[in-house]
Design a protein around this motif. Structure first.
Motif, PDB file in Angstrom:
ATOM      1  N   GLY A 117       0.787  -1.230   0.000  1.00 30.54           N
ATOM      2  CA  GLY A 117       0.000   0.000   0.000  1.00 30.54           C
ATOM      3  C   GLY A 117       0.815   1.273   0.000  1.00 30.54           C
ATOM      4  N   GLN A 118       2.147   1.157   0.043  1.00 33.41           N
ATOM      5  CA  GLN A 118       2.974   2.360   0.067  1.00 33.41           C
ATOM      6  C   GLN A 118       3.031   3.021  -1.310  1.00 33.41           C
ATOM      7  OE1 GLN A 118       4.118   3.727   2.834  1.00 33.41           O
ATOM      8  NE2 GLN A 118       3.276   2.011   3.998  1.00 33.41           N
ATOM      9  N   ASP A 119       3.300   4.314  -1.325  1.00 35.07           N
ATOM     10  CA  ASP A 119       3.394   5.034  -2.592  1.00 35.07           C
ATOM     11  C   ASP A 119       4.809   4.944  -3.146  1.00 35.07           C
ATOM     12  OD1 ASP A 119       4.861   6.895  -1.044  1.00 35.07           O
ATOM     13  OD2 ASP A 119       3.011   7.906  -0.485  1.00 35.07           O
ATOM     14  N   ARG A 120       4.981   5.537  -4.328  1.00 38.71           N
ATOM     15  CA  ARG A 120       6.266   5.430  -5.020  1.00 38.71           C
ATOM     16  C   ARG A 120       7.413   6.039  -4.208  1.00 38.71           C
ATOM     17  NH1 ARG A 120       6.418   4.953 -10.708  1.00 38.71           N
ATOM     18  NH2 ARG A 120       5.004   3.275 -11.311  1.00 38.71           N
ATOM     19  N   GLU A 121       7.128   7.107  -3.487  1.00 39.63           N
ATOM     20  CA  GLU A 121       8.191   7.766  -2.723  1.00 39.63           C
ATOM     21  C   GLU A 121       8.775   6.838  -1.669  1.00 39.63           C
ATOM     22  OE1 GLU A 121       7.534  11.620  -1.183  1.00 39.63           O
ATOM     23  OE2 GLU A 121       6.598  12.403  -2.995  1.00 39.63           O
ATOM     24  N   TYR A 122       7.948   5.963  -1.108  1.00 41.28           N
ATOM     25  CA  TYR A 122       8.436   5.023  -0.104  1.00 41.28           C
ATOM     26  C   TYR A 122       9.491   4.104  -0.714  1.00 41.28           C
ATOM     27  CZ  TYR A 122       8.343   1.449   3.548  1.00 41.28           C
ATOM     28  OH  TYR A 122       8.689   0.567   4.531  1.00 41.28           O
ATOM     29  N   TYR A 123       9.215   3.622  -1.921  1.00 39.77           N
ATOM     30  CA  TYR A 123      10.175   2.739  -2.587  1.00 39.77           C
ATOM     31  C   TYR A 123      11.401   3.497  -3.074  1.00 39.77           C
ATOM     32  CZ  TYR A 123       6.593  -0.840  -2.460  1.00 39.77           C
ATOM     33  OH  TYR A 123       5.669  -1.751  -2.027  1.00 39.77           O
ATOM     34  N   ASP A 124      11.227   4.776  -3.331  1.00 36.64           N
ATOM     35  CA  ASP A 124      12.390   5.590  -3.689  1.00 36.64           C
ATOM     36  C   ASP A 124      13.349   5.733  -2.511  1.00 36.64           C
ATOM     37  OD1 ASP A 124      11.258   5.921  -6.177  1.00 36.64           O
ATOM     38  OD2 ASP A 124      10.431   7.902  -5.751  1.00 36.64           O
ATOM     39  N   LEU A 181      -8.584   5.454  -5.114  1.00 40.63           N
ATOM     40  CA  LEU A 181      -7.405   4.998  -5.855  1.00 40.63           C
ATOM     41  C   LEU A 181      -7.687   3.763  -6.705  1.00 40.63           C
ATOM     42  CD1 LEU A 181      -4.356   5.408  -3.438  1.00 40.63           C
ATOM     43  CD2 LEU A 181      -4.736   6.538  -5.632  1.00 40.63           C
ATOM     44  N   ASP A 182      -8.345   2.763  -6.126  1.00 40.30           N
ATOM     45  CA  ASP A 182      -8.595   1.538  -6.878  1.00 40.30           C
ATOM     46  C   ASP A 182      -9.471   1.802  -8.095  1.00 40.30           C
ATOM     47  OD1 ASP A 182      -7.067   0.147  -5.124  1.00 40.30           O
ATOM     48  OD2 ASP A 182      -8.739  -0.611  -3.922  1.00 40.30           O
ATOM     49  N   GLU A 183     -10.431   2.694  -7.938  1.00 46.21           N
ATOM     50  CA  GLU A 183     -11.293   3.025  -9.071  1.00 46.21           C
ATOM     51  C   GLU A 183     -10.495   3.761 -10.140  1.00 46.21           C
ATOM     52  OE1 GLU A 183     -15.563   4.911  -9.003  1.00 46.21           O
ATOM     53  OE2 GLU A 183     -14.073   6.505  -9.298  1.00 46.21           O
ATOM     54  N   LEU A 184      -9.680   4.745  -9.724  1.00 41.71           N
ATOM     55  CA  LEU A 184      -8.877   5.515 -10.673  1.00 41.71           C
ATOM     56  C   LEU A 184      -7.946   4.594 -11.461  1.00 41.71           C
ATOM     57  CD1 LEU A 184      -7.694   8.180 -11.824  1.00 41.71           C
ATOM     58  CD2 LEU A 184      -6.167   8.221  -9.819  1.00 41.71           C
ATOM     59  N   ARG A 185      -7.157   3.808 -10.745  1.00 37.30           N
ATOM     60  CA  ARG A 185      -6.181   2.947 -11.413  1.00 37.30           C
ATOM     61  C   ARG A 185      -6.854   1.790 -12.144  1.00 37.30           C
ATOM     62  NH1 ARG A 185      -1.942   3.239  -6.285  1.00 37.30           N
ATOM     63  NH2 ARG A 185      -1.353   5.427  -6.655  1.00 37.30           N
ATOM     64  N   VAL A 218      -3.352   7.909  -0.248  1.00 37.82           N
ATOM     65  CA  VAL A 218      -4.185   6.843   0.306  1.00 37.82           C
ATOM     66  C   VAL A 218      -5.606   6.959  -0.225  1.00 37.82           C
ATOM     67  CG1 VAL A 218      -2.846   6.638   2.431  1.00 37.82           C
ATOM     68  CG2 VAL A 218      -4.733   8.266   2.323  1.00 37.82           C
ATOM     69  N   ASN A 219      -6.347   5.856  -0.064  1.00 40.17           N
ATOM     70  CA  ASN A 219      -7.770   5.864  -0.387  1.00 40.17           C
ATOM     71  C   ASN A 219      -8.535   6.610   0.695  1.00 40.17           C
ATOM     72  OD1 ASN A 219      -8.090   4.481  -2.845  1.00 40.17           O
ATOM     73  ND2 ASN A 219      -7.734   2.522  -1.836  1.00 40.17           N
ATOM     74  N   GLU A 220      -9.240   7.647   0.314  1.00 44.21           N
ATOM     75  CA  GLU A 220     -10.080   8.371   1.271  1.00 44.21           C
ATOM     76  C   GLU A 220     -11.541   8.405   0.830  1.00 44.21           C
ATOM     77  OE1 GLU A 220      -8.429  12.213   1.783  1.00 44.21           O
ATOM     78  OE2 GLU A 220      -6.621  11.513   2.804  1.00 44.21           O
ATOM     79  N   HIS A 221     -11.772   8.036  -0.411  1.00 43.04           N
ATOM     80  CA  HIS A 221     -13.133   8.098  -0.953  1.00 43.04           C
ATOM     81  C   HIS A 221     -13.480   6.718  -1.495  1.00 43.04           C
ATOM     82  CE1 HIS A 221     -12.357  12.435  -0.794  1.00 43.04           C
ATOM     83  NE2 HIS A 221     -11.211  12.149  -1.371  1.00 43.04           N
TER      84      HIS A 221
END
Length: 591
Positions: free
Chosen positions: A109-116, A411-415, A328-331
């Motif tokens: 669930g982490q974003d790209r910056e976490y992996y960076d 997020l899941d809907e967008l992606r 994160v997913n908020e909606h």
């Protein structure tokens, strides 16, 4: 202490079992004084007492009962030890399983910056070695602490019931041992933190070398990589030895104090025995149970050693456990919808580590439109499309999809409305069919074949020994760059999303194959907005519009003909590529 509260929290569902194990540890350890007590009775009654011979004759039944009692209590302790160990193991293994699943979901669930920011090898170390150290601590270290403490307290209480003076003499060493143990713990903890970091570096080097093995061989850099690994291995080994040598510095003091218990027993206990202040049986009880006082003191250094390792590992695990992604997913809508595919950038700026990557970018893509994006290396092309999928958030401005800010979409809907083939192609260790159907596991095989055909991949796949059932190696090892790109394109097409993003996905294919792919993209049987990052004019020429980025700014926008007429960046690229083709044709003609 926070770490212990965290462990208790994650023991949910196994707390009763773990508490039972702790209680059984206390009970089993307390029983250790029973056999010395029985031995004392036997010695005083049947061996060294004034009426020993008479008692052997008259109280033979008592002797047999005491012997059977010793056997029975030994068997009882053995049974309790087995049950206790099983309870510790089950509760710790269940906790480990639960935490590992939670951490894996956290990492996913982490974003790209976490992996960076985090190295792959470090994350692998946390998920394996660090977690196992925590499990080992729960199953063995805490068990050892409880049992050692219980045995020590039970033995001391029993000794006080026999003779207070001798017991106090023996306990005079305890403060000295605790002082040495405290100094050792304070000295060794930073070393285990450093040791843990060196292990992470070693694992990172190993992971990078294995993952990039083809590059290493291509540049004949095996010797360099071996030298680099050896350096990390030497650093880890040196840190291990340093920590071990610290323990060896303190071990002689702890061992000397532990052995001193026997010396005190011989001197003080011997004097008390000669003065008839204790019986021979009581002296024997002290002698048979002296290990219950000396062993915990001897083990205190080992326990501290493991506890420091435990805290070093637990700190790393907690870093993942409480990591919070910025995106994160908020909606969460009740039903997911299919987007039309309209994309709008409004004065978008994006910075990464204070470096401006995109600066005041604005444009709109209508549903069904095909947009090509060009620009020099580092101009911000990939970052721009990553903002649509919300892999990163804009620093200022807005990115809209169907009129809604992507930060307000689930997020899941967008992606789930975006199909993507990335610049860095990653294929999983699975069949080719499994890789194509990755986004839709229920995809029928005939449709996988259809999309492979659209991506110009069917021909080379069908020539493989097992066709679509061929298992590709890790990251697609065994396939050429162009083959991997075409499978990745088929995977992106197979999900039939209303927005399709292709990041330089035809750079490794020939012009004829590229033309086939372009034709397929133009004739898709479902509505789709396409954003194509490319460097070839042959790829961009038939796009509805072409965006030119330079230094993070949108410097040109228009159709192929319009941009040629402007005689700017696009014109220069067109002339450069066509002159190159012309030179190649001329050279072949002369041959």
């Amino acid at each position: 202490m926070f770490e212990l509260k965290w462990l208790w929290q994650n023991l949910e569902g196994n707390r009763t079992r773990y508490i039972l194990a702790l209680c059984l540890s206390v009970a089993g350890s307390s029983l250790m004084i029973v056999n010395p007590y029985i031995s004392q009775r036997i010695v005083d009654t049947f061996v060294a007492g004034d009426s020993a011979l008479q008692n052997l004759t008259e109280q033979r039944g008592l002797l047999i009962a005491l012997c059977l009692g010793m056997i029975g209590f030994s068997l009882l302790r053995t049974g309790l030890a087995y049950v206790t160990t099983m309870q510790y193991e089950r509760s710790s293994q269940n906790m480990l399983y639960r935490i590992r699943i939670y951490l894996y979901n956290k990492i996913q669930g982490q974003d790209r910056e976490y992996y960076d920011r985090n190295r792959t090898g470090d994350l692998m170390t946390k998920m394996t070695g660090d977690l196992d150290m925590v499990r080992h601590s729960m199953a063995w270290i805490f068990k050892t602490i409880i049992e050692s403490l219980t045995i020590f307290i039970a033995a001391v209480i029993y000794f006080f019931t026999i003779n207070t003076e001798l017991t106090l003499w023996m306990l005079t060493l305890s403060p000295l041992i605790f002082i040495v143990a405290y100094i050792f713990a304070k000295h060794v903890r930073p070393m285990y933190v450093d040791l843990r970091e060196r292990l992470s570096q070693l694992n990172t080097t190993t992971q990078e070398n294995i993952s990039g093995n083809r590059v290493v061989k291509a540049f004949a850099r095996e010797a360099y990589e071996i030298e680099k690994f050896t350096e990390k291995n030497v650093n880890y080994s040196a840190a291990n030895k340093k920590a071990a040598l610290v323990w060896l510095d303190y071990f002689p003091y702890l061992e000397t104090f532990a052995q001193a218990f026997n010396v005190i027993l011989m001197l003080v206990g011997g004097l008390l025995l000669m003065n008839d202040r204790i019986t021979f049986g009581e002296f024997a009880a002290f002698s048979s149970l002296i290990w219950a006082v000396s062993n915990p003191m001897r083990n205190i250094g080992i326990i501290i050693n493991d506890i420091q390792r435990f805290f070093a590992s637990l700190t790393k695990i907690i870093e993942i456990y409480y990591a919070r992604p910025a995106i994160v997913n908020e909606h969460r809508p009740v039903t997911k919808r299919r987007y039309e595919g309209r994309i709008t950038f409004e004065h978008v700026r994006f910075k990464y580590d204070n470096a401006t990557v995109l600066d005041d970018v604005s444009f709109t893509v209508e549903p069904g439109e095909t947009i090509a994006i060009m620009g020099s290396t580092g101009s911000g092309k990939t970052t721009l499309v990553n903002l649509i999928s919300r892999f990163y958030d804009v620093s200022s401005g807005r990115v809209l999809v169907d009129g809604a800010d992507v930060r307000e979409l689930e997020l899941d809907e967008l992606r789930g409305n975006i199909g993507m083939a990335t610049q860095d192609v990653l294929l999983f260790s699975d069949t080719i069919d499994g890789n194509i159907a990755y986004g839709d596991p229920e995809l029928p095989e005939e449709e996988a074949v259809e999309f492979a055909g659209l991506a110009a991949a069917h021909d080379f796949i069908s020539r493989m020994p097992e066709g679509y059932d061929t298992v590709v190696g890790e990251r697609g090892v065994g396939l050429s760059g162009g083959q991997k790109q075409r499978i990745a394109l088929a995977r992106a097409l197979a999900v039939r999303r209303p927005i399709l993003i292709l990041d330089d996905t035809t750079s490794a294919v020939d012009l004829e194959t590229e033309e086939h792919i372009q034709q397929s993209l133009r004739e898709l049987d479902y509505p789709c907005t396409k954003l194509i990052i490319a460097q070839r004019v042959s790829t961009t020429a038939e796009a509805d519009r072409i965006l030119i980025l330079d230094g993070g700014r949108l410097i040109e926008e228009g159709t192929h003909a319009e941009l040629l007429a402007k005689r700017g960046y696009y014109y220069d690229v067109f002339m450069l590529q066509n002159e190159g083709i012309g030179r190649q044709v001329t050279a072949h003609g002369k041959e």
